[in-house]
Write a protein that holds these residues in place. Structure first.
Motif, PDB file in Angstrom:
ATOM      1  N   LEU A  47      58.351  56.024  29.309  1.00  0.00           N
ATOM      2  CA  LEU A  47      57.819  56.636  28.627  1.00  0.00           C
ATOM      3  C   LEU A  47      56.657  56.711  27.493  1.00  0.00           C
ATOM      4  N   PRO A  48      55.718  57.296  28.308  1.00  0.00           N
ATOM      5  CA  PRO A  48      54.314  56.626  26.995  1.00  0.00           C
ATOM      6  C   PRO A  48      54.090  57.096  25.672  1.00  0.00           C
ATOM      7  N   ILE A  49      55.857  56.361  24.896  1.00  0.00           N
ATOM      8  CA  ILE A  49      55.642  56.764  23.239  1.00  0.00           C
ATOM      9  C   ILE A  49      55.913  54.827  22.820  1.00  0.00           C
ATOM     10  N   GLY A  70      54.789  52.778  25.930  1.00  0.00           N
ATOM     11  CA  GLY A  70      53.492  52.728  25.491  1.00  0.00           C
ATOM     12  C   GLY A  70      52.830  52.104  25.156  1.00  0.00           C
ATOM     13  N   HIS A  71      53.675  50.773  25.387  1.00  0.00           N
ATOM     14  CA  HIS A  71      52.099  49.014  25.495  1.00  0.00           C
ATOM     15  C   HIS A  71      51.760  49.104  26.893  1.00  0.00           C
ATOM     16  N   LEU A  72      52.598  50.237  28.166  1.00  0.00           N
ATOM     17  CA  LEU A  72      51.617  50.184  29.397  1.00  0.00           C
ATOM     18  C   LEU A  72      50.263  51.107  29.212  1.00  0.00           C
ATOM     19  N   LEU A  73      50.002  52.111  28.110  1.00  0.00           N
ATOM     20  CA  LEU A  73      49.490  53.365  28.101  1.00  0.00           C
ATOM     21  C   LEU A  73      48.300  51.799  27.324  1.00  0.00           C
ATOM     22  N   TYR A  74      48.783  51.589  25.968  1.00  0.00           N
ATOM     23  CA  TYR A  74      47.677  50.757  25.621  1.00  0.00           C
ATOM     24  C   TYR A  74      47.075  49.750  27.051  1.00  0.00           C
ATOM     25  N   TYR A  75      47.731  49.136  27.359  1.00  0.00           N
ATOM     26  CA  TYR A  75      46.616  48.113  29.007  1.00  0.00           C
ATOM     27  C   TYR A  75      45.914  48.900  29.783  1.00  0.00           C
ATOM     28  N   LEU A  76      46.629  50.235  30.130  1.00  0.00           N
ATOM     29  CA  LEU A  76      45.282  51.094  30.933  1.00  0.00           C
ATOM     30  C   LEU A  76      44.331  51.665  29.912  1.00  0.00           C
ATOM     31  N   VAL A  77      44.563  51.523  28.491  1.00  0.00           N
ATOM     32  CA  VAL A  77      43.198  52.068  27.677  1.00  0.00           C
ATOM     33  C   VAL A  77      42.046  50.736  27.822  1.00  0.00           C
ATOM     34  N   GLU A  78      42.838  49.676  28.192  1.00  0.00           N
ATOM     35  CA  GLU A  78      42.151  48.600  27.504  1.00  0.00           C
ATOM     36  C   GLU A  78      40.921  47.616  28.896  1.00  0.00           C
ATOM     37  N   ALA A  79      42.550  48.397  30.214  1.00  0.00           N
ATOM     38  CA  ALA A  79      41.868  48.485  31.348  1.00  0.00           C
ATOM     39  C   ALA A  79      40.652  48.892  31.693  1.00  0.00           C
ATOM     40  N   VAL A  80      40.600  49.939  31.004  1.00  0.00           N
ATOM     41  CA  VAL A  80      39.773  51.259  31.734  1.00  0.00           C
ATOM     42  C   VAL A  80      38.711  50.809  30.814  1.00  0.00           C
ATOM     43  N   THR A  81      38.694  50.709  29.365  1.00  0.00           N
ATOM     44  CA  THR A  81      37.281  50.598  28.834  1.00  0.00           C
ATOM     45  C   THR A  81      36.835  49.049  28.094  1.00  0.00           C
ATOM     46  N   GLY A  82      37.846  47.993  28.439  1.00  0.00           N
ATOM     47  CA  GLY A  82      37.638  46.484  28.664  1.00  0.00           C
ATOM     48  C   GLY A  82      37.896  46.440  26.438  1.00  0.00           C
ATOM     49  N   LYS A  83      38.563  47.696  26.191  1.00  0.00           N
ATOM     50  CA  LYS A  83      37.889  47.497  24.783  1.00  0.00           C
ATOM     51  C   LYS A  83      39.860  46.793  24.407  1.00  0.00           C
TER      52      LYS A  83
END
Length: 461
Positions: free
Chosen positions: A404-406, A412-425
């Motif tokens: 769960l994206p909590i 929750g950590h996987l969500l951070y990494y997806l944001v990082e993969a998309v934005t590069g930040k």
């Protein structure tokens, strides 16, 4: 003795699930070249510790067994102490985003793989389950409207728009297939055989809501295991059953001319006839075994504490013996079925959780450690197959929960990494702290609800 069995079964279940989950993180971290500093089963004060000479990992068994963790070399968690330059390539935070994603996702994936293996073992070794024989359905239920009279054996299911049928091997198999169709709001065709051959029955599940999908799902549809023997297992003193002459061992064949082979349907009929005479067709046990008699009985009117309404009771304890079947599969088919059952349960769990969030399903479906311990003990007493199935179910629940994206959970950590993969930040530490506090509040709230549900089940709120 029962308490001891529950505690031991709970300890084994939690121990296995935690070890598998954390070993998933550990094994992929090692494959990615990350240095693992500690592998801990449990939290708090260490009870047992040893250090691997090969990897340098500290293995720990701690005092509080509800969980565990894998601590990896990470520049953000050194407390300001510098990491030697030669060790930096082995730090978790220095890995690519996809390696970090794989390491974090490995824990829940390990739980799903465990469930597949456990289900495959159950399917391969065989399990005795009730046969898919339908009892006489209650009037106006979907089963009755589909045309079931009782006594039919369901052999296959297909959706109304699909031509290929899926074989039904047992009552459990039938329940899972109808559950999936109900979630998709489909009409299905059930092929069932009786003394006259095989017939098709169209079952409309489009009106079933998510709130209806619970432990009483099949009963709401009008489906109860049938084809068995409904016998009197006990008679209460001064009850309507005793006054009518019912005795232990008597087999109940019909009530007011309606065949009965299921306790649930029989009890429902009696409840709806408070103070109204009914006629039972009874096959006598004991010395008069095999003799058929008509017994007139008047259900006593009593107040139902749950609803406040007057219901009928005859004061007899009932036992149902339904026909059973040994279900066993080959190794390849067992793995396929294990994977499919794991997928179905994972999807069902996600859907149910989503329905709870939007208010379409009751939060009473959440369970905590007390309920898990209770079911662990009950399944252990039923035998290895039941316990392995229970373990697989909890393993799936643990995997889904952690995805769960909590924040504070793996998802929750996987969500951070997806944001990082998309934005590069990388998501900033400030925002991670904010999300972490919000995630912790969510976990505390869910835990409180689950614990309340546990206590409510114990004291029957």
């Amino acid at each position: 003795m029962n308490l001891l069995i529950e505690l031991l079964a709970f300890a084994v279940a939690i121990g296995v699930l935690v070890v598998v989950h954390e070993y998933g993180h550990y094994s992929v971290a090692r494959l990615c070249g990350v240095q693992v500093l500690r592998f801990s089963i449990g939290f708090g004060k260490p009870l047992v510790q040893w250090v691997s000479q090969k990897t340098g990992t500290e293995w720990t068994i701690a005092a509080l067994p509800l969980g565990g963790y894998v601590r990896m070399l990470d520049e953000r968690e050194t407390g300001g102490a510098p990491i030697p330059p030669e060790a930096l390539p082995h730090a978790f935070n220095r890995q690519s985003v996809w390696r970090r994603f794989a390491i974090v996702a490995a824990g829940p994936i390990a739980n799903f793989l465990l469930a597949i293996v456990l289900f495959a073992l159950v399917f391969a070794t065989g399990v005795t389950e009730p046969a898919a024989v339908v009892a006489t359905p209650a009037p106006n239920t979907p089963a009755a409207l589909a045309g079931f009279d009782g006594g039919e054996t369901v052999v296959a299911v297909r959706t109304e728009t699909a031509g290929e049928s899926e074989r039904v091997r047992s009552w459990s198999d039938l329940r899972w297939k109808l559950l999936g169709a109900a979630f998709d709001h489909k009409r299905v065709v059930l092929s069932a055989k009786d003394a006259h051959g095989i017939s098709d029955f169209q079952l409309d599940l489009r009106g079933i809501t998510e709130k209806d999908v619970d432990d009483d799902f099949m009963s709401r549809l009008g489906f109860e295991p049938g084809g068995g023997k409904l016998t009197v297992a006990g008679v209460q003193p001064d009850s309507a059953a005793q006054k009518a002459g019912l005795a232990v061992g008597d087999r109940l064949r019909a009530i007011n001319g309606v065949p009965t082979d299921n306790a649930t349907a029989f009890i429902a009929y009696v409840k709806s006839h408070a103070g109204v005479p009914v006629t039972l067709q009874v096959e006598r046990g004991g010395p008069a075994a095999g003799k058929l008699e008509d017994v007139r009985i008047v259900p006593q009117s009593q107040r139902d504490e749950a609803t406040g309404q007057q219901i009928g009771r005859i004061g007899a304890e009932l036992a149902t013996q339904v026909p059973s079947i040994d279900v066993r599969y080959g190794p390849v088919e067992s793995l396929q079925l294990g994977a499919r059952r794991t997928w179905d349960l994972a999807v069902y769990s996600v859907r149910m959780f989503g329905r709870m969030i939007v208010g379409e399903a009751s939060l009473k479906n959440l369970s905590g450690p007390v309920t898990i311990a209770d079911y662990a003990g009950k399944s252990a007493r039923l035998g290895p197959s039941a316990f392995l199935s229970f373990l697989a179910l909890v393993s799936i629940s643990l995997g889904v929960l952690n995805l769960l994206p909590i924040p504070v959970l793996d998802g929750g950590h996987l969500l951070y990494y997806l944001v990082e993969a998309v934005t590069g930040k990388v998501v900033s530490d400030r925002w991670q702290l904010v999300f972490q506090r919000a995630g912790l509040a969510c976990i505390v709230a869910l835990s409180a609800i689950a614990l309340f549900n546990d206590l409510a089940r114990l004291i029957h709120f």
